[in-house]
Design a protein around this motif. Structure first.
Motif: not given
Length: 442
Positions: A205-206, A208-209, A263-265, A289, A292-293, A296
């Motif tokens: 999950e961390s 993705r993108g 932001l749009e994960p 995506a 968003a990565y 983060a």
């Protein structure tokens, strides 16, 4: 931006016309924010018109292009000799190599192979300064002629596509006012090539993108912050000079940053999967995506990305952080971008390259511009003056308000303004003043 590779990898690419490119490679040929610092100063005199004092063998065209873009971002008019130096680096087929010591000699594919990255960034710079339409068209034609079957590009023609090379070429088409989506090979566009390098819903999950630089030996994809910044910017349809297109003056003293957007994960299924594991949506969703990565990872790092170069692992990566700021700002994620820009402002004093490396200084200037600030400075640091100290002074400097109407050609504008004012006040000879202004083209 981007296309970052270590000095050793650049040398290997130049010698072998191939990209060894580990997925977690460090910055390639003089990215937007940093050129290789290990290059020794050349034995001979540096070419007139070139920015930077180190050996230009591996990054001459790149750092020159960044310098010109940064000056345009700050509202300055680049010196004619600096633009001419860059234009003369072009080979007869339209390509650029990293550096040609003798622009008058024919390009030697064995000694100085054509470089998609240098070519693409030169296109971005020459599109910004204007007046070089033929040079730009020839380079774009060459890039299209060496496009890989998957729709992308590698560092040298024929080498496997990598996220950084694909992205800087997309930026070149964008800067020239052309839609890279229409540049296809066997039906695949550059964006198709990028999507194959993006980690999807089947990744942790961390991650993705995120984008990988290239697939691993078994086709696995490893998240790479540098590649992600490059591909995210390209996904938003921009080159390094965010908001600029050919014909609009190549940027202004203050950037054209978009309004803040959330932001749009990536939206994956409940079980963390979505169909075949790929992210849903198209090009815009892919870029979101990636953003968003980046946001983060920046937040986790305290506002900056961490270096992966040998010997510097885990330390702050100033160059890639600047790249990430540009990418986030291009997507309208200003709040996240400005947090990392603030970190850069506080850390510039610890970054040696920010003192005299034109690519490093220029990269920070482009990050400031992307967020809507005055690219000539960051905090108390006079970035434009630092950049100008590494090469030819611009033909025109921006005025105090950033309007681009300041000192021109060694101060003639200021000098004649004062003379004219004195004449007008003392004798009222408007005709003489008018004649002088006409001769200067003012």
């Amino acid at each position: 931006m981007f296309v970052r590779r270590s000095f050793a990898v650049i040398a290997a690419a130049s010698a072998l016309c191939a990209v060894t490119a580990p997925a977690a490679s460090a910055r390639a040929a003089g990215s937007a924010a940093a050129a290789p610092g290990s290059a020794a100063a050349p034995a001979g005199k540096l070419p007139d018109g070139l920015y930077g004092k180190s050996d230009p063998k591996y990054d001459g065209v790149w750092r020159q292009s960044v310098a010109l873009l940064a000056q345009k971002a700050a509202g300055a008019k680049p010196a004619a000799e600096a633009v001419e130096w860059l234009a003369r680096q072009q080979c007869d087929d339209g390509s650029f190599t990293s550096y040609r010591a003798d622009p008058g000699a024919e390009c030697d594919a064995k000694k100085t192979p054509s470089d998609t990255n240098a070519t693409a960034l030169a296109v971005q710079a020459l599109s910004a300064v204007g007046g070089r339409g033929g040079t730009v068209r020839d380079s774009l034609d060459w890039l299209e002629s060496v496009q890989n079957e998957d729709g992308g590009w590698g560092y040298n023609p024929g080498s496997p596509s990598d996220a950084n090379s694909v992205s800087v070429v997309i930026g070149a088409y964008s800067a020239a006012g052309r839609d890279a989506e229409r540049i296809r090979k066997d039906g695949d566009s550059p964006y198709d090539a990028l999507r194959k390098l993006q980690l999807g819903c089947d990744a942790d999950e961390s991650d993705r993108g995120a984008y990988a630089y290239q697939p691993g030996k078994k086709g696995e994809l490893e998240a790479n912050g540098d590649a992600t910044a490059a591909a995210t910017l390209a996904g938003f349809g921009s080159g390094l000079l965010v908001g600029a297109r050919e014909g609009d003056g190549g940027g202004t003293a203050k950037g054209k940053a978009r309004k803040q957007r959330p932001l749009e994960p990536p939206k994956c299924g409940k079980d963390g999967k979505d169909g075949d594991g790929k992210l849903p949506g198209g090009r815009t969703e892919a870029a979101e995506a990636g953003a968003a990565y980046l946001a983060a990872v920046l937040k986790k790092g305290g506002g900056h990305l961490r270096a992966v170069t040998p010997g510097a692992e885990g330390g702050p990566d100033y160059g890639n952080t600047a790249d990430a700021v540009i990418a986030l700002a291009a997507g309208g994620h200003r709040a996240e971008a400005e947090k990392s820009l603030d970190w850069l402002a506080g850390g510039l004093g610890k970054w040696d390259k920010s003192r005299n490396d034109p690519a490093a200084i220029g990269g920070v200037m482009l990050a400031v511009h992307a967020t809507g600030g005055d690219a000539a400075k960051l905090g108390k640091t006079a970035l434009l003056e630092r950049l100008n100290a590494t090469g030819p002074r611009p033909a025109r400097m921006p005025d105090a308000d950033g309007g681009g109407n300041g000192e021109e050609d060694g101060g003639d504008f200021t000098k004649w303004s004062l003379v004219g004012a004195g004449i007008a006040a003392g004798a009222g000879v408007g005709i003489l003043l008018s004649g002088r202004r006409k001769r200067q083209g003012l």
